[in-house]
Design a protein around this motif. Sequence first.
Motif, PDB file in Angstrom:
ATOM      1  N   GLU A  89      31.452  21.595 -15.159  1.00 35.82           N
ATOM      2  CA  GLU A  89      32.767  21.559 -14.783  1.00 35.82           C
ATOM      3  C   GLU A  89      33.671  22.974 -14.607  1.00 35.82           C
ATOM      4  OE1 GLU A  89      31.862  19.944 -17.739  1.00 35.82           O
ATOM      5  OE2 GLU A  89      31.317  18.200 -16.725  1.00 35.82           O
ATOM      6  N   ILE A  90      32.967  23.680 -14.006  1.00 37.06           N
ATOM      7  CA  ILE A  90      33.656  25.328 -13.548  1.00 37.06           C
ATOM      8  C   ILE A  90      34.015  25.496 -12.105  1.00 37.06           C
ATOM      9  CG2 ILE A  90      32.394  26.037 -15.610  1.00 37.06           C
ATOM     10  CD1 ILE A  90      30.455  27.444 -13.540  1.00 37.06           C
ATOM     11  N   ARG A  91      34.893  26.538 -11.926  1.00 34.58           N
ATOM     12  CA  ARG A  91      35.249  26.912 -10.495  1.00 34.58           C
ATOM     13  C   ARG A  91      34.203  27.858 -10.284  1.00 34.58           C
ATOM     14  NH1 ARG A  91      40.632  25.949 -12.369  1.00 34.58           N
ATOM     15  NH2 ARG A  91      41.112  28.144 -12.123  1.00 34.58           N
ATOM     16  N   ALA A  92      33.054  28.011  -9.726  1.00 36.09           N
ATOM     17  CA  ALA A  92      31.867  29.051  -9.678  1.00 36.09           C
ATOM     18  C   ALA A  92      32.586  30.075  -8.597  1.00 36.09           C
ATOM     19  CB  ALA A  92      30.893  28.675  -8.985  1.00 36.09           C
ATOM     20  N   GLU A  93      33.315  29.660  -7.664  1.00 36.14           N
ATOM     21  CA  GLU A  93      33.439  30.922  -6.628  1.00 36.14           C
ATOM     22  C   GLU A  93      34.877  31.559  -7.369  1.00 36.14           C
ATOM     23  OE1 GLU A  93      36.028  27.191  -6.651  1.00 36.14           O
ATOM     24  OE2 GLU A  93      33.908  27.471  -5.984  1.00 36.14           O
ATOM     25  N   GLU A  94      35.573  31.462  -8.389  1.00 37.57           N
ATOM     26  CA  GLU A  94      36.446  32.019  -8.961  1.00 37.57           C
ATOM     27  C   GLU A  94      35.894  32.791 -10.186  1.00 37.57           C
ATOM     28  OE1 GLU A  94      39.938  29.939  -9.774  1.00 37.57           O
ATOM     29  OE2 GLU A  94      39.605  28.691  -7.815  1.00 37.57           O
ATOM     30  N   ILE A  95      34.801  33.146 -10.287  1.00 39.05           N
ATOM     31  CA  ILE A  95      34.110  33.748 -11.593  1.00 39.05           C
ATOM     32  C   ILE A  95      34.422  35.052 -11.311  1.00 39.05           C
ATOM     33  CG2 ILE A  95      32.156  34.492 -12.723  1.00 39.05           C
ATOM     34  CD1 ILE A  95      30.873  31.911 -12.132  1.00 39.05           C
ATOM     35  N   PRO A 107      36.515  30.457 -15.022  1.00 37.10           N
ATOM     36  CA  PRO A 107      37.550  29.341 -14.888  1.00 37.10           C
ATOM     37  C   PRO A 107      37.042  27.858 -14.994  1.00 37.10           C
ATOM     38  CG  PRO A 107      38.142  30.987 -13.167  1.00 37.10           C
ATOM     39  CD  PRO A 107      36.673  30.919 -13.786  1.00 37.10           C
ATOM     40  N   LYS A 108      37.712  27.031 -15.737  1.00 39.88           N
ATOM     41  CA  LYS A 108      37.350  25.657 -15.798  1.00 39.88           C
ATOM     42  C   LYS A 108      37.885  24.870 -14.799  1.00 39.88           C
ATOM     43  CE  LYS A 108      37.128  25.380 -20.917  1.00 39.88           C
ATOM     44  NZ  LYS A 108      37.388  24.585 -22.163  1.00 39.88           N
ATOM     45  N   ALA A 109      37.257  24.027 -14.546  1.00 36.21           N
ATOM     46  CA  ALA A 109      37.826  22.976 -13.167  1.00 36.21           C
ATOM     47  C   ALA A 109      38.497  21.983 -14.019  1.00 36.21           C
ATOM     48  CB  ALA A 109      36.604  22.270 -12.359  1.00 36.21           C
ATOM     49  N   ALA A 110      39.632  21.361 -13.047  1.00 35.68           N
ATOM     50  CA  ALA A 110      40.454  20.559 -13.835  1.00 35.68           C
ATOM     51  C   ALA A 110      39.323  19.121 -14.108  1.00 35.68           C
ATOM     52  CB  ALA A 110      41.374  19.964 -12.794  1.00 35.68           C
ATOM     53  N   ASP A 123      22.873  27.753  -9.251  1.00 30.78           N
ATOM     54  CA  ASP A 123      22.257  26.587  -9.881  1.00 30.78           C
ATOM     55  C   ASP A 123      22.605  26.457 -11.207  1.00 30.78           C
ATOM     56  OD1 ASP A 123      21.148  25.692  -7.501  1.00 30.78           O
ATOM     57  OD2 ASP A 123      19.073  26.413  -7.916  1.00 30.78           O
ATOM     58  N   GLY A 124      23.691  26.865 -11.664  1.00 30.45           N
ATOM     59  CA  GLY A 124      24.346  26.295 -12.812  1.00 30.45           C
ATOM     60  C   GLY A 124      23.952  27.286 -13.941  1.00 30.45           C
ATOM     61  N   MET A 125      23.425  28.535 -13.686  1.00 30.55           N
ATOM     62  CA  MET A 125      23.004  29.592 -14.284  1.00 30.55           C
ATOM     63  C   MET A 125      23.730  30.686 -14.387  1.00 30.55           C
ATOM     64  SD  MET A 125      20.569  28.441 -16.585  1.00 30.55           S
ATOM     65  CE  MET A 125      19.841  29.778 -17.216  1.00 30.55           C
ATOM     66  N   LEU A 126      24.193  31.247 -15.340  1.00 35.17           N
ATOM     67  CA  LEU A 126      24.906  32.638 -15.274  1.00 35.17           C
ATOM     68  C   LEU A 126      23.880  33.832 -15.546  1.00 35.17           C
ATOM     69  CD1 LEU A 126      27.447  34.359 -14.870  1.00 35.17           C
ATOM     70  CD2 LEU A 126      27.736  34.233 -17.311  1.00 35.17           C
ATOM     71  N   ASN A 127      23.771  34.539 -14.748  1.00 33.43           N
ATOM     72  CA  ASN A 127      22.609  35.624 -15.138  1.00 33.43           C
ATOM     73  C   ASN A 127      23.042  37.111 -15.077  1.00 33.43           C
ATOM     74  OD1 ASN A 127      20.067  33.906 -14.604  1.00 33.43           O
ATOM     75  ND2 ASN A 127      21.018  33.657 -12.719  1.00 33.43           N
ATOM     76  N   ILE A 128      22.933  37.777 -16.406  1.00 31.63           N
ATOM     77  CA  ILE A 128      23.348  39.234 -16.360  1.00 31.63           C
ATOM     78  C   ILE A 128      22.201  40.206 -16.526  1.00 31.63           C
ATOM     79  CG2 ILE A 128      24.631  40.727 -17.858  1.00 31.63           C
ATOM     80  CD1 ILE A 128      26.446  38.070 -18.979  1.00 31.63           C
ATOM     81  N   THR A 129      22.119  41.409 -15.782  1.00 28.66           N
ATOM     82  CA  THR A 129      21.205  42.174 -15.795  1.00 28.66           C
ATOM     83  C   THR A 129      21.786  43.675 -15.885  1.00 28.66           C
ATOM     84  OG1 THR A 129      19.582  40.566 -14.584  1.00 28.66           O
ATOM     85  CG2 THR A 129      18.863  42.849 -14.668  1.00 28.66           C
TER      86      THR A 129
END
Length: 162
Positions: free
Chosen positions: A115-121, A135-138, A76-82
């Motif tokens: 505007e990011i490509r979530a599947e390519e993180i 990666p940013k989306a076009a 849901d748009g959040m990058l979580n690091i633990t």
Amino acid sequence: MAISRWSPVGELASLHTAMDRLFSDFFGETSVDNDQDGSRSTWYLPLDIVDAGSSYQVRAAVPGFKPEDVEVTFHDGMLNITARHKEESSTKQGKYLRRELRLGNLVRSVQLPSEIRAEEIKATFEVGMLTVEIPKAAVAKPIKIQVSGQSEKKAIEAGSPR
């Protein structure tokens, strides 16, 4: 009246405590969740976020952790690091005279642009440094669309007899 001997170590300890209190008051508490003894606290993970042109890079120092101790998720748009320390069973030998090294967990959540490509993180871990490449989306560029139709002048000329 009692005379006490001056101790430079005591002065340094009180200065250390005063400085800790000053930084805590000024910058706020950096702990998310403190245990009673502080040994298994959870701390905010400091980050660097860089716009690298075609992608965003999130860098975090996680010294003392192994790659399998670090979890990176995106939802849901959040990058979580633990980063969690695994329980270590070690026998205590001797008694602590001073204990400042604490094992704690690190957490951080960051809202990412849409505007990011979530599947390519991708996340890499090397020598205590976690790097997450996002990666940013076009970016959709506006397209000019030609409007068709007749102008009033042409419509009047077409309707009048000659």
